[in-house]
Design a protein around this motif. Structure first.
Motif, short mmCIF file in Angstrom:
data_model
loop_
_atom_site.label_atom_id
_atom_site.label_comp_id
_atom_site.label_asym_id
_atom_site.label_seq_id
_atom_site.Cartn_x
_atom_site.Cartn_y
_atom_site.Cartn_z
N PHE A 6 -3.03 -32.96 -15.70
CA PHE A 6 -2.45 -33.73 -14.07
C PHE A 6 -2.65 -33.03 -13.24
O PHE A 6 -1.25 -33.12 -12.95
CB PHE A 6 -1.40 -35.18 -14.78
N TYR A 7 -3.76 -33.28 -12.50
CA TYR A 7 -3.80 -32.94 -11.54
C TYR A 7 -2.55 -33.98 -10.34
O TYR A 7 -4.32 -35.07 -10.62
CB TYR A 7 -4.93 -32.33 -10.65
N GLU A 8 -2.06 -33.46 -9.27
CA GLU A 8 -2.06 -35.40 -8.56
C GLU A 8 -1.66 -34.74 -7.53
O GLU A 8 -1.54 -33.47 -6.63
CB GLU A 8 -0.94 -35.88 -9.14
N LYS A 9 -1.59 -35.67 -6.47
CA LYS A 9 -0.59 -34.90 -4.73
C LYS A 9 1.11 -35.24 -5.61
O LYS A 9 0.82 -36.76 -5.61
CB LYS A 9 -1.29 -36.01 -4.11
N ARG A 92 -7.83 -38.40 -7.11
CA ARG A 92 -6.85 -38.58 -7.74
C ARG A 92 -6.80 -39.82 -8.66
O ARG A 92 -7.13 -40.37 -8.95
CB ARG A 92 -5.53 -37.78 -7.29
N PRO A 93 -6.07 -38.70 -10.10
CA PRO A 93 -5.67 -37.95 -10.20
C PRO A 93 -7.15 -36.68 -11.34
O PRO A 93 -8.13 -37.61 -11.36
CB PRO A 93 -4.80 -37.52 -11.61
N MET A 102 -11.71 -35.10 -16.00
CA MET A 102 -12.63 -36.05 -15.40
C MET A 102 -11.90 -36.30 -13.83
O MET A 102 -10.97 -35.76 -14.02
CB MET A 102 -12.52 -37.51 -16.17
N CYS A 103 -12.25 -37.15 -13.36
CA CYS A 103 -11.83 -37.32 -11.47
C CYS A 103 -11.64 -38.57 -11.43
O CYS A 103 -12.02 -39.47 -12.09
CB CYS A 103 -12.87 -36.99 -10.54
N GLY A 104 -10.38 -39.23 -10.94
CA GLY A 104 -9.65 -40.60 -11.17
C GLY A 104 -8.96 -41.10 -12.33
O GLY A 104 -9.63 -40.49 -13.86
N PHE A 105 -8.14 -42.54 -12.21
CA PHE A 105 -7.76 -42.69 -13.31
C PHE A 105 -8.16 -43.91 -14.04
O PHE A 105 -8.30 -44.52 -13.78
CB PHE A 105 -6.25 -43.17 -13.67
#
Length: 142
Positions: A6-9, A92-93, A102-105
């Motif tokens: 999970f890539y996040e800010k 994100r994420p 995937m891009c976005g939740f």
């Protein structure tokens, strides 16, 4: 137990809620900083490629919100290069689960992959009243 990268800010309230929802559903979530992603252009593209270019951009990023950046005005190549160098602009994420990226939740897509139901509302809407300013880090100067 499903493993999710999970890539996040870091510090993002919405990303924290998304991760909590995944963990509450029994998933193991490994959070990584999107701002310090250390991926190649090619790897970043694997998260974005299934969406139209304009959807690669975080609509809550200050530069997008204030009209400084128009997501509709970029080719794939230009957008990928811009996002690579300014990851705060990425929707994100970025999620990797069972070999799918995937891009976005997208709650319904994630629920389909995981074969379970998530308890979360407002899955991508920024809940911060400060428009998610970038944290001070070495990545913000990229």
């Amino acid at each position: 137990m499903k493993l999710i990268i999970f890539y996040e800010k870091p510090g993002c309230i919405t990303n924290n809620k998304q991760k909590s929802s995944l963990r509450n559903a029994g998933c193991m979530v490994i959070g990584r900083s999107l701002l310090d992603h250390q991926m190649s252009h090619e790897e970043l593209y694997t998260y974005l490629e299934k969406r139209p270019v304009k959807e690669w951009f975080n609509p809550n990023a200050p530069a997008v919100k204030n009209g400084e950046i128009d997501p509709n005005s970029y080719t794939e190549e230009e957008a990928l290069d811009l996002l690579f160098h300014h990851p705060i602009l990425i929707r994100r994420p970025l999620i990797s689960v069972d070999g799918r990226r995937m891009c976005g939740f997208d709650k319904s897509v994630i629920e389909g992959i995981l074969e379970l139901s998530l308890e979360i509302n407002r899955v991508e809407e920024c809940t911060s009243d400060t428009a998610c300013p970038p944290p001070v880090s070495s990545a913000s100067s990229k």
